[in-house]
Design an enzyme around this catalytic site. Structure first.
Site, PDB file in Angstrom:
ATOM      1  N   LYS A  21       0.870  -1.183   0.000  1.00  0.00           N
ATOM      2  CA  LYS A  21       0.000   0.000   0.000  1.00  0.00           C
ATOM      3  C   LYS A  21       0.904   1.228   0.000  1.00  0.00           C
ATOM      4  CE  LYS A  21      -3.858   1.958   2.705  1.00  0.00           C
ATOM      5  NZ  LYS A  21      -4.765   1.717   3.832  1.00  0.00           N
ATOM      6  N   SER A  61      -9.604   1.801   2.872  1.00  0.00           N
ATOM      7  CA  SER A  61      -8.760   2.580   2.008  1.00  0.00           C
ATOM      8  C   SER A  61      -7.713   1.754   1.270  1.00  0.00           C
ATOM      9  CB  SER A  61      -8.051   3.646   2.840  1.00  0.00           C
ATOM     10  OG  SER A  61      -7.204   3.031   3.806  1.00  0.00           O
ATOM     11  N   SER A  85      -9.856  -0.669   7.025  1.00  0.00           N
ATOM     12  CA  SER A  85      -9.316  -0.572   5.665  1.00  0.00           C
ATOM     13  C   SER A  85      -8.592  -1.803   5.132  1.00  0.00           C
ATOM     14  CB  SER A  85      -8.395   0.630   5.556  1.00  0.00           C
ATOM     15  OG  SER A  85      -9.172   1.792   5.493  1.00  0.00           O
TER      16      SER A  85
HETATM   17  N1  GLN Z   1     -13.279   4.265   6.558  1.00  0.00           N
HETATM   18  C1  GLN Z   1     -12.515   4.605   7.717  1.00  0.00           C
HETATM   19  C2  GLN Z   1     -12.050   6.044   7.631  1.00  0.00           C
HETATM   20  O1  GLN Z   1     -12.230   6.643   6.611  1.00  0.00           O
HETATM   21  C3  GLN Z   1     -11.373   3.667   7.915  1.00  0.00           C
HETATM   22  C4  GLN Z   1     -10.207   3.947   7.072  1.00  0.00           C
HETATM   23  C5  GLN Z   1      -9.014   3.113   7.417  1.00  0.00           C
HETATM   24  O2  GLN Z   1      -9.141   2.074   8.071  1.00  0.00           O
HETATM   25  N2  GLN Z   1      -7.852   3.577   7.023  1.00  0.00           N
HETATM   26  O3  GLN Z   1     -11.508   6.554   8.567  1.00  0.00           O
END
Ligand code: GLN
Length: 483
Positions: free
Chosen positions: A76, A151, A175
């Site tokens: 990532k 994400s 994510s």
């Molecule tokens: N959807 C969550 C957020 O936007 C989790 C994102 C993540 O785990 N990086 O904060």
């Protein structure tokens, strides 16, 4: 060759059926051919990959072995990679070449893994759809009109489309698990502190945790083995021995106590997903598990608490991007204030700016007690709920997401609608617990995930349950058409 799992690749390399260099070339060609449809990579690292593959082949020829020696993976794009762009999905870091490797990157490279590239992601890991990336949205290989989740959407789409067998992700509120669920993968968020955060660009430091995305629990065990462990560079990393995750996969599930929280089956859950979750429970019963209804009474407060705490930490973490030291700088600043304002205003996208404003507000003198402190108290209640539940059961099971993957753009005008999709995943981050999502069936041709949660440092138990389930089901073997 692109259908092979990490475990199969390790056997093929050990048996000299193919070399890492051959495999790497096949996958790089596949990425070049198919990724334009998906947009799952931000950067490809072909030269590095071929160099690492040749080095891995040479190490094998010298008698070395290891499940990751010569295994192709991707990171990532928030794991720092020395000399390679580390963008975090943001214009702010589009020109940033990290001066060092993240611990996770260094550990996997030392184990012989081959890095094919850096995967697309929501900007600064903020999102549940991979639509906030500066580099454009990622498409779900199961249906190109739908989101892959976020994400870590690039890692998920690439692995689901068989562009490579496994990739790293990070999970602040879901994510890893949510994109795994929406693309038919197995994804694991480890216990907070299990995997080093050093060199992982911070979003919300008390919630962020790196982990593996792969097709099977067996492969997640292999990748986690290479990522986990104490790191003196990360003060929240924990000095606990790392068990042999692969060795634990075959333990029997006889007598395993699985808790199913009644709050999970509320009105917000797609009833077709509820049916698939109950079918997975039946499958685990056949393997010897005992099911018990439990309660997590404070779950309803998790989303509001998370969406105060995560932006609060983000507003602090992202203050380092000021146009001075690294990253984007605006043209012709008039003075220092103009430099800060325009560099940040032009470098950050709308979702990141929204979070910085919400976070700065929640931390400001007049509102700290009302919002931030209150959210921290809820966080403790949520942790206490889990501690009470784990006195009665070994594993907690439920859906990973309330809905299958939605259409690209469908939730763009309503950020809160997207936040609500995190309802089942964020509690594990607030409590610091490990969680895993695994394939459990399909709704309208789109994958559905079942989530398993375990007590601290019981990643092995999650992988064991998921592996036994996968030996008896074939959801995880389904391949999206066209890939
Ligand atoms: N959807 C969550 C957020 O936007 C989790 C994102 C993540 O785990 N990086 O904060």
């Amino acid at each position: 060759m692109h259908q092979l799992t990490l475990a199969e690749i390790a056997r093929g390399l050990a048996d000299k059926k193919f070399s890492s260099e051959e495999l790497t070339k096949v996958l790089l060609a596949r990425i070049a051919q198919l990724d334009p449809q998906l947009n799952s990579f931000i950067s490809l690292t072909e030269d590095l990959a071929l160099q690492q593959a040749k080095a891995a082949d040479a190490r094998r020829a010298n008698g070395e072995s290891g499940a990751l020696l010569g295994a192709p993976i991707a990171h990532k794009d928030l794991f720092c990679t020395q000399g390679i762009r580390t963008s975090c999905g943001s214009k702010m870091l589009d020109n940033f070449k990290a001066p060092y490797d993240a611990t996770v990157v260094a550990k996997l490279a030392a184990a012989g893994a081959v890095t094919l590239g850096k995967t697309n992601m929501d900007e600064f890991a903020m999102g549940s759809a991979n639509e906030s990336s500066y580099y454009g949205p990622v498409k779900n290989p199961w249906n190109l009109e739908h989101v892959p989740g976020g994400s870590s959407g690039g890692s998920a789409a690439a692995v689901a489309a068989r562009l490579l067998p496994a990739a790293t992700g990070t999970d602040t509120g879901g994510s890893i698990r949510q994109p795994a669920a929406l693309t038919n993968l197995t994804g694991l968020k480890p216990t907070y502190g299990r995997v080093s955060r050093w060199g992982m660009i911070a979003y919300a430091s008390s919630l962020d945790q790196g982990g593996p995305l792969a097709r099977t629990a067996e492969d997640c065990a292999i990748l986690l083995q290479g990522m986990a462990g104490f790191d003196p560079q990360d003060s929240t990393s924990i000095d606990e021995p790392v068990p042999d995750y692969s060795a634990g996969l075959n333990a029997s599930l006889q007598g395993l106590r699985i808790g199913v929280p009644k709050e999970y089956f509320s009105a917000g859950l797609d009833p077709r997903i509820a049916d698939l979750i109950m079918a997975s429970v039946e499958e685990l019963k056949k393997l010897g598990a005992v099911i018990k209804e439990i309660s997590l009474p404070n779950m309803q407060h998790a989303i509001p608490a998370y969406y105060v705490i995560a932006p609060a930490e983000a507003s602090s973490n992202l203050s380092r991007f000021d146009g001075v030291r690294f990253g984007y700088r605006c043209e012709d600043p008039k003075n220092l204030e103009d430099l800060y304002k325009r560099s940040r205003g032009e470098g950050f996208g709308p979702e990141v700016q929204r979070r910085i404003m919400v976070g700065a507000y929640a931390l400001s003198a007049g509102y700290y007690d009302a919002y931030y402190l209150k959210a921290q108290k809820i966080r403790r209640l949520i942790k206490n709920d889990f501690m009470a539940a784990f006195n009665e059961v070994d594993i907690i099971l439920g859906p990973t997401t309330p809905n299958p993957a939605w259409k690209l753009g469908a939730k763009n005008s309503d950020p809160v609608a997207a936040y609500l999709e995190d309802v089942y995943t964020i509690t594990a981050n607030l409590a610091g617990l490990p969680g895993l999502s695994m394939p459990a069936g399909f709704v309208d041709g789109l994958p559905v995930g079942v989530q398993l949660l375990a007590p601290y440092f019981q990643e092995g138990r999650l992988l064991n349950v998921a592996h036994q389930y996968q030996l008896n089901t074939d959801w995880h073997t389904r391949t999206p058409t066209g890939f």
